[in-house]
Design a protein around this motif. Structure first.
Motif, short mmCIF file in Angstrom:
data_model
loop_
_atom_site.label_atom_id
_atom_site.label_comp_id
_atom_site.label_asym_id
_atom_site.label_seq_id
_atom_site.Cartn_x
_atom_site.Cartn_y
_atom_site.Cartn_z
N SER A 197 -0.27 3.52 2.82
CA SER A 197 0.10 2.11 2.57
C SER A 197 1.61 1.93 2.58
O SER A 197 2.10 0.89 3.02
CB SER A 197 -0.52 1.61 1.27
N ASP A 198 2.36 2.94 2.13
CA ASP A 198 3.82 2.85 2.19
C ASP A 198 4.29 2.79 3.64
O ASP A 198 5.16 1.99 3.98
CB ASP A 198 4.47 4.06 1.50
N VAL A 199 3.71 3.61 4.49
CA VAL A 199 4.07 3.61 5.90
C VAL A 199 3.65 2.29 6.56
O VAL A 199 4.41 1.70 7.32
CB VAL A 199 3.44 4.81 6.63
N LEU A 237 -4.42 -2.28 0.04
CA LEU A 237 -4.43 -2.32 1.50
C LEU A 237 -5.11 -3.55 2.09
O LEU A 237 -5.01 -3.78 3.29
CB LEU A 237 -5.11 -1.06 2.06
N PHE A 238 -5.79 -4.35 1.28
CA PHE A 238 -6.49 -5.50 1.86
C PHE A 238 -5.55 -6.52 2.50
O PHE A 238 -5.87 -7.04 3.57
CB PHE A 238 -7.44 -6.16 0.85
N PRO A 239 -4.39 -6.83 1.92
CA PRO A 239 -3.49 -7.74 2.64
C PRO A 239 -3.08 -7.21 4.02
O PRO A 239 -3.03 -7.97 4.99
CB PRO A 239 -2.28 -7.88 1.70
N SER A 240 -2.83 -5.90 4.12
CA SER A 240 -2.49 -5.31 5.42
C SER A 240 -3.67 -5.40 6.38
O SER A 240 -3.50 -5.69 7.57
CB SER A 240 -2.07 -3.85 5.27
N LEU A 241 -4.87 -5.14 5.86
CA LEU A 241 -6.06 -5.27 6.71
C LEU A 241 -6.23 -6.71 7.21
O LEU A 241 -6.61 -6.93 8.36
CB LEU A 241 -7.31 -4.82 5.97
N SER A 277 -14.16 -9.38 -3.54
CA SER A 277 -13.25 -10.21 -4.32
C SER A 277 -11.81 -10.03 -3.85
O SER A 277 -11.06 -11.00 -3.71
CB SER A 277 -13.36 -9.85 -5.80
N GLU A 278 -11.43 -8.80 -3.57
CA GLU A 278 -10.08 -8.52 -3.09
C GLU A 278 -9.84 -9.15 -1.72
O GLU A 278 -8.77 -9.70 -1.45
CB GLU A 278 -9.86 -7.01 -3.02
N LEU A 279 -10.84 -9.09 -0.84
CA LEU A 279 -10.70 -9.70 0.48
C LEU A 279 -10.59 -11.22 0.37
O LEU A 279 -9.77 -11.83 1.05
CB LEU A 279 -11.89 -9.32 1.38
#
Length: 164
Positions: free
Chosen positions: A30-32, A68-72, A103-105
């Motif tokens: 996730s950092d990368v 990671l959901f925002p990146s997805l 919920s996160e999505l």
């Protein structure tokens, strides 16, 4: 010749453990992925891996807790069709039967992205977007929390123009 005996191949579970807590962890990934100069191919390979391993509980949890959901969700709207396709498949697998990931999505505006993908020229993307939406709505068949979450999904669908 490559030896594919059981001793030389990591099990899916062991691979899931390596990804969630090992030196090749989702936290490092996730950092990368948050770097603006990361190539889209790196995102595509991550989405592909999440699709392949997204049914392992420890991977699902690591995706959620690793943020990671925002990146997805960004990947869902990528201009590269292969990235969009793998991201859609990964999201469908990660939310299937998982209230916390759903919920996160929803909180990451992923439902709106999935609604947009229903109009994609790529039939595979359309199918997996529909699959993810259906998986989230199936939570209604659970307890009261599942019904409330499915209601949030329906509200997001209507707000996105996909529930009319």
């Amino acid at each position: 010749n490559t030896d594919y005996s059981s001793e030389s191949v990591l099990s899916r579970s062991a691979l899931g453990d390596v990804i969630t807590s090992g030196s090749f962890s989702l936290h490092r990934i996730s950092d990368v992925m948050s770097r603006p100069d990361a190539p889209w191919e790196a995102h595509m390979h991550l989405a592909h891996a999440l699709y392949l391993l997204g049914d392992i509980p420890s991977v699902r949890e690591a995706v959620r807790t690793g943020g990671l959901f925002p990146s997805l969700c960004d990947m869902l709207l990528a201009t590269q069709e292969s990235l969009q396709s793998w991201a859609t498949m990964a999201v469908a697998r990660l939310v299937a039967g998982d209230a916390a990931n759903t919920s996160e999505l929803v909180s990451s505006n992923g439902v709106q992205s999935l609604v947009l993908l229903l109009g994609s020229p790529n039939i595979t993307v359309q199918e997996h977007a529909a699959s993810a939406i259906c998986a989230m709505l199936e939570l209604e068949n659970r307890d009261g929390d599942g019904r409330r979450l499915a209601g949030r999904v329906r509200d997001a669908l209507v707000q996105s123009g996909g529930g009319g």
